[in-house]
Motif scaffolding. Structure first.
Motif, mmCIF file in Angstrom:
data_model
loop_
_atom_site.group_PDB
_atom_site.id
_atom_site.type_symbol
_atom_site.label_atom_id
_atom_site.label_comp_id
_atom_site.label_asym_id
_atom_site.label_seq_id
_atom_site.Cartn_x
_atom_site.Cartn_y
_atom_site.Cartn_z
ATOM 1 N N SER A 41 0.854 -1.195 0.000
ATOM 2 C CA SER A 41 0.000 0.000 0.000
ATOM 3 C C SER A 41 0.887 1.241 0.000
ATOM 4 N N SER A 42 0.319 2.367 -0.345
ATOM 5 C CA SER A 42 1.084 3.617 -0.342
ATOM 6 C C SER A 42 1.569 3.953 1.069
ATOM 7 N N THR A 43 0.763 3.622 2.081
ATOM 8 C CA THR A 43 1.175 3.851 3.477
ATOM 9 C C THR A 43 2.411 3.030 3.812
ATOM 10 N N THR A 44 2.419 1.781 3.396
ATOM 11 C CA THR A 44 3.569 0.907 3.664
ATOM 12 C C THR A 44 4.793 1.393 2.909
ATOM 13 N N GLU A 101 5.576 4.377 2.127
ATOM 14 C CA GLU A 101 6.106 5.555 2.821
ATOM 15 C C GLU A 101 6.935 5.178 4.044
ATOM 16 N N ARG A 102 6.601 4.065 4.692
ATOM 17 C CA ARG A 102 7.256 3.670 5.943
ATOM 18 C C ARG A 102 8.453 2.757 5.741
ATOM 19 N N GLN A 148 -4.296 -1.045 11.144
ATOM 20 C CA GLN A 148 -4.073 -1.103 9.699
ATOM 21 C C GLN A 148 -4.593 -2.435 9.153
#
Length: 155
Positions: free
Chosen positions: A64-67, A69-70, A124
């Motif tokens: 995912s885009s969230t992952t 980024e991290r 999440q």
């Protein structure tokens, strides 16, 4: 025995008796073939992380885009430092072998779910990305290993 039956006796056939006894003894101690299966599963599961796919050959859900980024390593799904793949192991027991990972987060990646409110990435949704399992070609190979072991017992 009621109904129809067939009785097979090996009296007077010492070579057949010996072969059957040897097969019975080999069949009682399958630890060598279980170990061979465990090593094979380690290889195929390591390849699964390289191929980024489930046992049935379907690709894992993309990050995912969230992952993204991290993570520091965004080119691999289920791989940051390789811990999950590196902790795959097998253990022999009386009934065969157990295969898996002892990492707490292995289950959520295997089955999917929502992270705990107290986790590093709270609440999440994590999609299932099955990495443990036996593909049909792996099953065929394992059957061949067992058959080979038993045929060798007759030799």
């Amino acid at each position: 025995m009621a109904g129809a039956s067939v009785r097979v006796e090996t009296k007077g056939l010492p070579e057949l008796n010996k072969a059957l006894q040897h097969l019975l003894e080999q069949g009682q101690d399958m630890s060598a073939v279980y170990q061979e299966i465990g090593e094979y599963l380690l290889q195929t599961h390591q390849q699964r992380f390289i191929d980024q796919q489930a046992p049935d050959g379907t690709p894992w859900e993309p990050l995912s885009s969230t992952t993204i980024e991290r993570k520091t390593r965004t080119d691999r799904v289920l791989t940051e430092e390789g811990t999950l793949a590196d902790t795959l192991h097998y253990q022999l027991n009386q009934a065969g072998l157990d295969f898996g990972s002892n990492q707490e987060y292995a289950a959520i990646h295997q089955f999917g779910g929502t992270t705990s409110p107290f986790s590093m990435f709270s609440n999440q949704d994590i999609p299932a990305r099955p990495f443990i399992g036996i593909a049909s070609f792996e099953q065929d190979y394992i059957i061949d290993l067992v058959e080979s072991h038993l045929v060798h017992a007759l030799a």
